[in-house]
Design a protein around this motif. Structure first.
Motif, PDB file in Angstrom:
ATOM      1  N   LYS A  81      81.252 -39.997 100.611  1.00  0.00           N
ATOM      2  CA  LYS A  81      80.188 -39.587  99.688  1.00  0.00           C
ATOM      3  C   LYS A  81      78.872 -39.734 100.428  1.00  0.00           C
ATOM      4  CE  LYS A  81      78.358 -40.963  95.191  1.00  0.00           C
ATOM      5  NZ  LYS A  81      78.862 -40.032  94.224  1.00  0.00           N
ATOM      6  N   SER A  82      77.947 -38.837 100.157  1.00  0.00           N
ATOM      7  CA  SER A  82      76.624 -38.960 100.776  1.00  0.00           C
ATOM      8  C   SER A  82      75.572 -39.151  99.695  1.00  0.00           C
ATOM      9  CB  SER A  82      76.302 -37.733 101.621  1.00  0.00           C
ATOM     10  OG  SER A  82      76.209 -36.591 100.812  1.00  0.00           O
ATOM     11  N   SER A  83      74.498 -39.821 100.088  1.00  0.00           N
ATOM     12  CA  SER A  83      73.379 -40.049  99.182  1.00  0.00           C
ATOM     13  C   SER A  83      72.109 -40.134 100.012  1.00  0.00           C
ATOM     14  CB  SER A  83      73.582 -41.353  98.412  1.00  0.00           C
ATOM     15  OG  SER A  83      72.438 -41.660  97.656  1.00  0.00           O
ATOM     16  N   PHE A 109      79.750 -47.498  95.938  1.00  0.00           N
ATOM     17  CA  PHE A 109      78.498 -46.763  95.741  1.00  0.00           C
ATOM     18  C   PHE A 109      77.759 -47.241  94.487  1.00  0.00           C
ATOM     19  CE2 PHE A 109      75.946 -43.293  94.104  1.00  0.00           C
ATOM     20  CZ  PHE A 109      75.160 -43.015  95.204  1.00  0.00           C
ATOM     21  N   SER A 113      74.258 -49.115  94.324  1.00  0.00           N
ATOM     22  CA  SER A 113      73.211 -48.431  93.569  1.00  0.00           C
ATOM     23  C   SER A 113      72.554 -49.394  92.578  1.00  0.00           C
ATOM     24  CB  SER A 113      73.804 -47.222  92.842  1.00  0.00           C
ATOM     25  OG  SER A 113      72.831 -46.568  92.084  1.00  0.00           O
ATOM     26  N   GLU A 121      69.087 -45.652  99.733  1.00  0.00           N
ATOM     27  CA  GLU A 121      68.633 -44.985 100.943  1.00  0.00           C
ATOM     28  C   GLU A 121      68.617 -45.992 102.087  1.00  0.00           C
ATOM     29  OE1 GLU A 121      64.736 -43.472 100.249  1.00  0.00           O
ATOM     30  OE2 GLU A 121      63.893 -45.432  99.856  1.00  0.00           O
TER      31      GLU A 121
END
Length: 188
Positions: A81-83, A109, A113, A121
């Motif tokens: 997964k990307s963020s 994640f 978060s 980030e």
């Protein structure tokens, strides 16, 4: 999600390996350049840091432009997964249940978060590396999945912080407390 279903059907056709609790081979987070920020390897598939980084680079090159959620490389099943400027990866064997790996990835994640106050980030992660390692440790231990519910992970980590009052005390307060304890032990 279509790729995950396709992989499950493929597993039904090819057969199963012996079940094992050791589901996760690795978890790692890379930045947008493919550089390691956080990594945990749980078996000897990639015993040296050089082999680990080579594997991470291969995975990053295969996935950083893809829109998928799952990849297969070097006999491994990788969910990712990307963020913003981070890429999250969970690695299992080629025979591993993708849905289990996805649940670990989702927990990782969502827990991060929450810990990073939805600011997932690179800079925020680097400022809170200790929390990232704690989150990983609460989710997986030695390759065995301990928890897949992010709320439980957060609750355990908050409880652990509450149990340790020294972390919230200043050095002066700790020294004062030690002096008081020594004084009372000498007066007895």
């Amino acid at each position: 999600m279509v790729e995950i279903k396709r992989a499950c059907v493929h597993r039904l056709i090819t057969g199963w390996e012996e079940p094992s609790l050791y589901v996760v081979k690795a978890m790692f987070i890379l930045d947008c350049d493919g550089q390691r920020l956080v990594a945990k390897y749980y078996d000897e598939t990639f015993p040296s840091p050089k082999e680990q980084r080579c594997f991470e680079k291969s995975i990053f090159n295969k996935t950083h432009r893809a829109d998928g959620e799952i990849a297969f490389l070097e006999g491994m099943t990788i969910v990712y997964k990307s963020s913003i400027d981070l890429f999250f990866y969970v690695v299992g064997s080629s025979q591993e249940n993708e849905l289990m790996l996805v649940s670990v990835l989702t927990c990782l994640f969502e827990s991060l978060s929450h810990m990073l106050r939805k600011n997932v980030e690179k800079r925020s992660l680097l400022d809170n590396l200790d929390s990232a390692f704690l989150v990983m440790d609460e989710i997986v231990d030695g390759g065995v999945i301990l928890e897949c519910d992010s709320q439980q992970v957060i609750q355990k980590l908050n409880f652990r912080v509450d149990e340790n009052p020294l972390s919230e005390q200043s050095v002066a307060q700790v020294l004062q407390s030690a002096k008081e304890q020594i004084k009372w032990s000498l007066l007895k």
